[in-house]
Design an enzyme around this catalytic site. Sequence first.
Site, PDB file in Angstrom:
ATOM      1  N   LYS A 119       9.772 -10.806  -1.524  1.00 40.27           N
ATOM      2  CA  LYS A 119      11.198 -11.027  -1.782  1.00 40.27           C
ATOM      3  C   LYS A 119      11.981 -10.102  -0.878  1.00 40.27           C
ATOM      4  O   LYS A 119      11.499  -9.037  -0.495  1.00 40.27           O
ATOM      5  CB  LYS A 119      11.530 -10.691  -3.236  1.00 40.27           C
ATOM      6  CG  LYS A 119      12.777 -11.350  -3.719  1.00 40.27           C
ATOM      7  CD  LYS A 119      12.472 -12.794  -4.070  1.00 40.27           C
ATOM      8  CE  LYS A 119      13.592 -13.494  -4.769  1.00 40.27           C
ATOM      9  NZ  LYS A 119      13.094 -14.736  -5.386  1.00 40.27           N
TER      10      LYS A 119
HETATM   11  N1  GLU Z   1      14.066 -18.061  -4.119  1.00 38.30           N
HETATM   12  C1  GLU Z   1      13.234 -19.087  -4.690  1.00 38.30           C
HETATM   13  C2  GLU Z   1      12.378 -18.520  -5.803  1.00 38.30           C
HETATM   14  O1  GLU Z   1      12.694 -17.507  -6.371  1.00 38.30           O
HETATM   15  C3  GLU Z   1      12.456 -19.854  -3.653  1.00 38.30           C
HETATM   16  C4  GLU Z   1      11.504 -19.043  -2.837  1.00 38.30           C
HETATM   17  C5  GLU Z   1      10.859 -19.822  -1.687  1.00 38.30           C
HETATM   18  O2  GLU Z   1      11.078 -21.010  -1.587  1.00 38.30           O
HETATM   19  O3  GLU Z   1      10.151 -19.179  -0.928  1.00 38.30           O
HETATM   20  O4  GLU Z   1      11.397 -19.102  -6.200  1.00 38.30           O
END
Ligand code: GLU
Length: 429
Positions: A119
């Site tokens: 993240k």
């Molecule tokens: N931000 C989204 C999540 O928390 C998508 C992450 C992604 O597609 O890599 O799952």
Amino acid sequence: MGGKYVYKEPAPLKGSEDDPFESMMARFEVASELLGLEPGVYEFLKVPEKQIIVSIPIQMDDGSVQVFEGYRVIHSSVRGPSKGGVRFGPDVNLNEVKALAAWMTWKCAVVNIPFGGAKGGVRLDPRSLTTTQLEKVTRRYTAALLDILGPESDVPAPDMNTNEQIMGWIMDTYSMHARHTVTAVVTGKPVYLGGSLGRREATGRGVMVVALRAMERLGLKPQQCRVVVQGFGNVGSVAAKLLEEQGCKVVAISDITGGYHNPKGIDVQGAIDYVREHGSLEGFNGGDRVSNEELLELDCDILVPAAKEDQITSKNADRIKAKIIVEGANGPTTAKADPILESRGVYVVPDILANAGGVTVSYFEWVQNRMGYSWTLEDVNARLARIMTESFDEVAATAEKFGVSMRLGAYILGIDRVAKTLKLRGIYA
Ligand code: GLU
């Protein structure tokens, strides 16, 4: 890595209840013990592989320089390239990003896609910056992480306050340095830049699919269900619309400006159009005003928290009236609220399953980019529905096998998959 991990005392919440990292760890510890995880595997997985903090200096319009703090945490690359969104927000911090990165690892494993978890985030108030300044921040953040990012190593995506355009800037910045176009370095891009059809709606669509499955389990028909949705962004608005299409009655919605309650049913498309025109729900007259806190406690059958972390806590969990909670957001329920909801028989479809539709279609986007080929929307949606349904059933079967909640079932399933991969790979030294 031999022996068996023994969980010593009830999950200690060292920080405050609303520390998302503590909430993630509390569940991880219980699931690890139930799984009989070996101590070495436990030690390996409880810490992120990499935690990066970067300074992002930006020249503002008046010539002054402002330095923003950016983060990228790679929790795990055991199962494949690390995957996870980048969020912008005034409260973004390393601890939050650490929790979210670990959740991505378990989430990708729950839906069995070949990714690890990561993240990223930048601490800034997006509303106080112009589009040009946001572009500069995005490009400088990307440049600072050039050694980390890559289709085979770490692949960002949208999250809170970031969108397709921002992913486009990440793709372009990375590609300029690579000296050729690298679409697969980021997902959630505009379709013109190699984004996948259906990616924008994927998280909300996944929420709808697992909500239907949960209703089926509880013997409820969509037509009998009143739905409350907290958050009206990319996840909440799509989930509300699709659940309405399935026959549910959406009785309340909310965004940062507050909640709007109408027991006769909210006109969801009207609300979406209103937000498109006005930027938020402020002034929307399709329902009576309630606060975001009151909204969670409204009389309903299904509650979809799709806003942010720490909304359902030990303080309000005993007042939640919904029979089913489908977690569109990451970490909307604290670990301390879990036993309260469980004792009251609330059926919780946990975040690492419920909102996995987004990363699932991110995986499809990455596959399409690497194949140099694009799939039809029907194909994307059908594959998404199949993965979400199968994953729901696998989590439910795991929960039944261990005699635990869907939340712990999901953690057990996800951690077990990562642990099995790790054991086969071994520890390089
Ligand atoms: N931000 C989204 C999540 O928390 C998508 C992450 C992604 O597609 O890599 O799952």
